[in-house]
Design a protein around this motif. Structure first.
Motif, mmCIF file in Angstrom:
data_model
loop_
_atom_site.group_PDB
_atom_site.id
_atom_site.type_symbol
_atom_site.label_atom_id
_atom_site.label_comp_id
_atom_site.label_asym_id
_atom_site.label_seq_id
_atom_site.Cartn_x
_atom_site.Cartn_y
_atom_site.Cartn_z
ATOM 1 N N GLY A 139 -1.222 3.137 18.208
ATOM 2 C CA GLY A 139 -1.973 1.686 17.868
ATOM 3 C C GLY A 139 -1.033 0.582 17.695
ATOM 4 O O GLY A 139 -1.792 -0.594 17.406
ATOM 5 N N ASN A 140 0.266 0.647 17.715
ATOM 6 C CA ASN A 140 0.980 -0.404 17.268
ATOM 7 C C ASN A 140 1.973 -0.792 18.573
ATOM 8 O O ASN A 140 2.913 0.091 18.791
ATOM 9 C CB ASN A 140 1.813 -0.481 16.290
ATOM 10 C CG ASN A 140 2.469 -1.606 15.672
ATOM 11 O OD1 ASN A 140 3.407 -2.337 16.459
ATOM 12 N ND2 ASN A 140 2.304 -1.906 14.569
ATOM 13 N N PRO A 141 1.678 -1.791 19.493
ATOM 14 C CA PRO A 141 2.542 -1.983 20.697
ATOM 15 C C PRO A 141 3.860 -2.248 20.300
ATOM 16 O O PRO A 141 4.910 -2.027 21.050
ATOM 17 C CB PRO A 141 1.626 -2.904 21.412
ATOM 18 C CG PRO A 141 0.215 -2.922 20.997
ATOM 19 C CD PRO A 141 0.467 -2.586 19.488
ATOM 20 N N GLY A 142 4.238 -3.095 19.194
ATOM 21 C CA GLY A 142 5.538 -3.543 18.824
ATOM 22 C C GLY A 142 6.437 -2.249 18.643
ATOM 23 O O GLY A 142 7.426 -2.452 19.030
ATOM 24 N N HIS A 143 5.961 -1.488 17.766
ATOM 25 C CA HIS A 143 6.692 -0.329 17.314
ATOM 26 C C HIS A 143 7.007 0.791 18.871
ATOM 27 O O HIS A 143 7.760 1.146 18.760
ATOM 28 C CB HIS A 143 6.118 0.550 16.195
ATOM 29 C CG HIS A 143 6.271 -0.220 14.948
ATOM 30 N ND1 HIS A 143 7.636 -0.274 14.391
ATOM 31 C CD2 HIS A 143 5.216 -0.838 14.181
ATOM 32 C CE1 HIS A 143 7.313 -1.233 13.283
ATOM 33 N NE2 HIS A 143 6.016 -1.337 13.066
ATOM 34 N N GLN A 144 5.808 0.746 19.581
ATOM 35 C CA GLN A 144 5.899 1.509 20.843
ATOM 36 C C GLN A 144 6.969 0.980 21.541
ATOM 37 O O GLN A 144 7.553 1.987 22.263
ATOM 38 C CB GLN A 144 4.709 1.618 21.434
ATOM 39 C CG GLN A 144 3.346 2.610 20.591
ATOM 40 C CD GLN A 144 2.031 2.320 21.194
ATOM 41 O OE1 GLN A 144 2.001 2.099 22.402
ATOM 42 N NE2 GLN A 144 1.216 2.894 20.426
ATOM 43 N N GLU A 174 0.646 14.657 18.248
ATOM 44 C CA GLU A 174 -0.250 15.190 17.050
ATOM 45 C C GLU A 174 -1.506 15.514 17.712
ATOM 46 O O GLU A 174 -2.004 15.097 18.595
ATOM 47 C CB GLU A 174 -0.330 14.114 16.178
ATOM 48 C CG GLU A 174 -0.952 14.307 14.736
ATOM 49 C CD GLU A 174 -2.268 14.272 14.871
ATOM 50 O OE1 GLU A 174 -2.971 14.781 13.867
ATOM 51 O OE2 GLU A 174 -2.997 13.383 15.620
ATOM 52 N N PRO A 175 -2.110 16.709 17.167
ATOM 53 C CA PRO A 175 -3.433 17.160 17.658
ATOM 54 C C PRO A 175 -4.361 16.158 18.297
ATOM 55 O O PRO A 175 -5.128 16.526 19.198
ATOM 56 C CB PRO A 175 -3.710 18.225 16.521
ATOM 57 C CG PRO A 175 -2.541 18.452 15.851
ATOM 58 C CD PRO A 175 -1.743 17.378 16.004
ATOM 59 N N GLU A 176 -4.653 15.225 17.588
ATOM 60 C CA GLU A 176 -5.690 14.291 17.900
ATOM 61 C C GLU A 176 -5.384 13.030 18.587
ATOM 62 O O GLU A 176 -5.851 12.136 18.873
ATOM 63 C CB GLU A 176 -6.462 14.000 16.540
ATOM 64 C CG GLU A 176 -7.438 14.726 16.098
ATOM 65 C CD GLU A 176 -6.878 15.857 15.115
ATOM 66 O OE1 GLU A 176 -5.756 15.592 14.671
ATOM 67 O OE2 GLU A 176 -6.959 17.195 15.295
ATOM 68 N N ALA A 177 -4.056 12.865 18.899
ATOM 69 C CA ALA A 177 -3.319 11.850 19.520
ATOM 70 C C ALA A 177 -2.924 12.246 20.949
ATOM 71 O O ALA A 177 -1.841 12.662 20.990
ATOM 72 C CB ALA A 177 -2.249 11.063 18.584
ATOM 73 N N GLU A 178 -3.865 11.464 21.991
ATOM 74 C CA GLU A 178 -3.599 11.857 23.212
ATOM 75 C C GLU A 178 -3.017 10.538 24.157
ATOM 76 O O GLU A 178 -3.049 9.443 23.287
ATOM 77 C CB GLU A 178 -4.854 12.232 23.851
ATOM 78 C CG GLU A 178 -5.274 13.777 23.287
ATOM 79 C CD GLU A 178 -6.450 14.070 24.350
ATOM 80 O OE1 GLU A 178 -6.715 13.425 25.222
ATOM 81 O OE2 GLU A 178 -7.045 15.168 23.971
ATOM 82 N N CYS A 179 -2.208 10.744 25.058
ATOM 83 C CA CYS A 179 -1.647 9.721 25.675
ATOM 84 C C CYS A 179 -2.473 8.943 26.588
ATOM 85 O O CYS A 179 -2.419 9.472 27.864
ATOM 86 C CB CYS A 179 -0.304 10.214 26.433
ATOM 87 S SG CYS A 179 0.798 8.778 26.957
ATOM 88 N N THR A 180 -3.368 8.114 26.197
ATOM 89 C CA THR A 180 -4.462 7.789 27.257
ATOM 90 C C THR A 180 -4.198 6.152 27.220
ATOM 91 O O THR A 180 -3.116 5.597 26.625
ATOM 92 C CB THR A 180 -5.813 7.559 26.375
ATOM 93 O OG1 THR A 180 -5.818 6.914 25.272
ATOM 94 C CG2 THR A 180 -6.199 9.162 25.970
ATOM 95 N N ASP A 181 -4.790 5.227 28.235
ATOM 96 C CA ASP A 181 -4.376 4.040 28.335
ATOM 97 C C ASP A 181 -4.818 3.267 27.320
ATOM 98 O O ASP A 181 -4.279 2.022 27.283
ATOM 99 C CB ASP A 181 -5.309 3.488 29.637
ATOM 100 C CG ASP A 181 -4.904 4.050 31.082
ATOM 101 O OD1 ASP A 181 -3.669 4.908 30.883
ATOM 102 O OD2 ASP A 181 -5.501 4.062 31.900
ATOM 103 N N SER A 182 -5.255 3.618 26.128
ATOM 104 C CA SER A 182 -5.628 2.787 25.080
ATOM 105 C C SER A 182 -4.387 2.678 24.377
ATOM 106 O O SER A 182 -4.177 1.806 23.357
ATOM 107 C CB SER A 182 -6.704 3.493 23.971
ATOM 108 O OG SER A 182 -6.174 4.684 23.742
ATOM 109 N N GLU A 183 -3.399 3.465 24.426
ATOM 110 C CA GLU A 183 -2.139 3.357 23.838
ATOM 111 C C GLU A 183 -1.149 2.633 24.604
ATOM 112 O O GLU A 183 -0.977 3.025 25.980
ATOM 113 C CB GLU A 183 -1.629 4.863 23.674
ATOM 114 C CG GLU A 183 -2.068 5.389 22.596
ATOM 115 C CD GLU A 183 -1.830 5.278 21.183
ATOM 116 O OE1 GLU A 183 -1.178 3.966 20.888
ATOM 117 O OE2 GLU A 183 -2.306 5.814 20.177
#
Length: 582
Positions: A139-144, A174-183
């Motif tokens: 959820g943090n584009p800067g750190h990403q 992480e089990p609930e964190a998927e690589c979707t376009d929202s990231e």
């Protein structure tokens, strides 16, 4: 590989397990990593997570109070080596030993906020070949961008060249964190088609409970490698190539960001960061009301409501970007050259400019600390320990002054020319009005003096020029910096002589007071003596200027081609239409 189940907000920390049958350290399975190494984040962990005193040390400095080392830290008990930022190092003799060790140290691991999943190992799933493990701050584009994407750039470029150094990508961190376009990072990787560049398999880690994933070879980009330490910045050539791929993927034009001659109102993108309850620009609307006569202002209320492509387009089309420090600043990589970017915070910290100096991309950047302004850093008991999160106040006049100075550094005077036509009292910031005469002076120079650089064949006889510039401390970060980044960069050597020493310019001092015009000759004489002692045999010409001077070095070099440094002469030039300019 394990995941930190306690890291529910960032969803980023993971454990890497080494199986070493002969390793007998009593705390071998206690997750051990280095913290985020930013100066503003170097305080001990607080809140529900207990601080274990004395652990995680590098030399004599507690690591929680220090900085990240590339080789990791040390657990104080027996020299057990730690991992990296966001990456725990965990050692066990076998899967069964890992379960037993986790159970034995369960309370301490929980106190550290580092409970791993799985913590009980019943199954092992083996992955063949080389696997790339993605990892990002959810959820943090800067750190990403700065902590994950920058570390991935060499791998991304190899992939886009058709030579990926892996055969499989693990998307799930992480089990609930998927690589979707929202990231943010995932949307960009998909847009770049990295997942389809010769990769045989892309998968999520969806295994039965209590399953430990083991890898023949695991490629883990070092978090923060190119985003935290100026000594390990991403090479410019790699960044430029990466940005070119981004531009093609998002269909963006990388040409210089400038208004046409007829378009004097510049496009300004503004974000006040008022969605999170911290780090908000409280008077942004009032400030923009005063600046609207000069700019076409687009005010974004919530960047998280926009797709990554929409964010990229807004930054790309803006000519001026003014925002509070936050994750949305990652989109600066979509800005065109010559875009003016101002990042506002209480402390003046900028992650993006620390990770990569934006000036190298032609972006005119400034990080503004409101703490230096009266009332600009608002008191907030909730964020006393980290003033970076405090709300800020920045007036139209203060912002306008920063814009003027940045335009000064960029030598783009003409674009503010139309401001002199506006005279409606408070709507016209005094700092902008006061800058108009300087714009006209430089436009006059540009009209009346053609620039004639030396041809390649003439440069062989080019003579060595040292430029010395008188300045004072109050102008180090305005006038002096403007000289340094414009005509001063074209001297063989540039020296500022000031009332204080400043290694960033650099400036040196002479033993003459700077607070009066009555001793100008004494200052000049002292400067000549000092420079002759330091550089007398190294340069052919010594050019004296003040910090509000602009020299056309190309023309000076052409003139000096036909002169001997040993000749004594006085030369002046009268500007057409202005008898006071020489």
């Amino acid at each position: 590989m394990t995941f930190n189940a306690a890291n529910v907000r960032e969803k980023v920390e993971r454990g890497l397990v080494w199986f070493e049958p002969e390793y007998n350290h009593p705390k071998r399975c206690v997750p051990c990593n280095n913290p985020v190494p930013t100066p503003n984040w170097d305080a001990p962990r607080s809140g529900p997570v207990k601080v274990i005193p004395g652990d995680y040390v590098t030399d004599d400095t507690p690591l929680k109070m220090g900085r990240w080392r590339a080789e990791g830290g040390l657990l104080s008990e027996g020299g057990h080596k730690c991992g990296m930022m966001w990456v725990h190092k965990i050692v066990a003799k076998s899967p069964a030993d890992l379960s037993e060790c986790f159970a034995h140290h369960q309370q301490e691991i929980a106190d550290r906020g580092q409970t791993q999943t799985p913590s009980v190992i019943e199954h092992v799933h083996h992955h063949q070949g080389t696997t790339l493990a993605l990892q990002w701050y959810s959820g943090n584009p800067g750190h990403q961008l700065m902590d994950s994407m920058f570390s991935l750039v060499p791998i991304i470029l190899a992939s886009l060249a058709g030579e990926p150094p892996y055969s499989k990508i693990i998307l799930q961190q992480e089990p609930e964190a998927e690589c979707t376009d929202s990231e943010w990072i995932c949307a960009i990787l998909k847009k770049l088609a990295v997942f389809g560049s010769g990769v045989h398999e892309v998968e999520q880690l969806q295994q039965p409970p209590h399953t430990l994933n083991c890898f023949e070879r695991l490629l883990v980009p070092r978090p923060g490698l190119f985003g935290r330490d100026p000594r390990t910045r991403l090479p410019l050539s790699a960044f430029v190539e990466f940005k070119a791929h981004l531009a093609r993927a998002f269909h963006l034009d990388l040409s210089t960001s400038t208004s046409s001659d007829a378009q004097l109102v510049k496009r300004m993108l503004v974000y006040a960061h008022k969605t999170t309850g911290r780090r908000a620009w409280v008077d942004a609307e009032e400030t923009m009301r005063h600046l609207k006569p000069f700019f076409e202002v687009e005010y974004v209320t919530d960047f998280s409501a926009l797709t990554v492509e929409q964010q990229a387009r807004k930054f790309h089309e803006a000519e001026v970007v003014v925002m509070v420090h936050g994750g949305q600043m990652a989109n600066v990589i979509f800005c065109r050259p010559s875009t003016v970017v101002i990042e506002i915070s209480c402390t003046g910290y900028s992650h993006i400019n620390t990770a990569f100096p934006l000036a190298l991309l032609g972006i005119k950047f400034r990080s503004v600390s409101t703490n230096e302004l009266s009332g600009g850093c608002l008191a907030d008991p909730q964020h006393e320990q980290d003033p970076l999160h405090r709300n800020v106040s920045l007036s139209a006049e203060s912002l306008a002054q920063h814009l003027v100075e940045l335009e000064h550094e960029a030598a783009r005077w003409a674009h503010f020319g139309d401001l002199k036509k506006v005279e409606e009292g408070p709507a016209l910031c005094s700092s902008l009005r006061h800058a108009i005469p300087r714009f006209e002076v430089y436009e006059s120079v540009a009209r009346h003096i053609p620039v004639t650089p030396l041809a390649a064949a003439e440069k062989s006889g080019q003579q060595r020029i040292l430029c010395w510039v008188f300045t004072s401390e109050q102008f180090h970060q305005t006038r002096a910096v403007s000289v340094k980044h414009s005509w001063g960069s074209k001297c063989e050597h540039l020296v500022f002589i000031s009332n204080v020493s400043d290694a960033s310019l650099p400036s040196i001092t002479v033993d003459i007071p700077f607070d009066s015009h009555d001793n100008l000759w004494q200052k000049t004489q002292a400067a000549i003596i000092t420079l002759h002692r330091l550089y007398g045999e190294d340069y052919d010409w010594f050019v004296k200027a003040d910090d509000d001077t602009f020299l056309l070095m190309e023309n000076l070099r052409r003139y000096l081609q036909s002169r001997e440094a040993s000749d004594a002469r006085t030369v002046a030039y009268s500007m057409p239409g202005d008898q006071h300019m020489h």
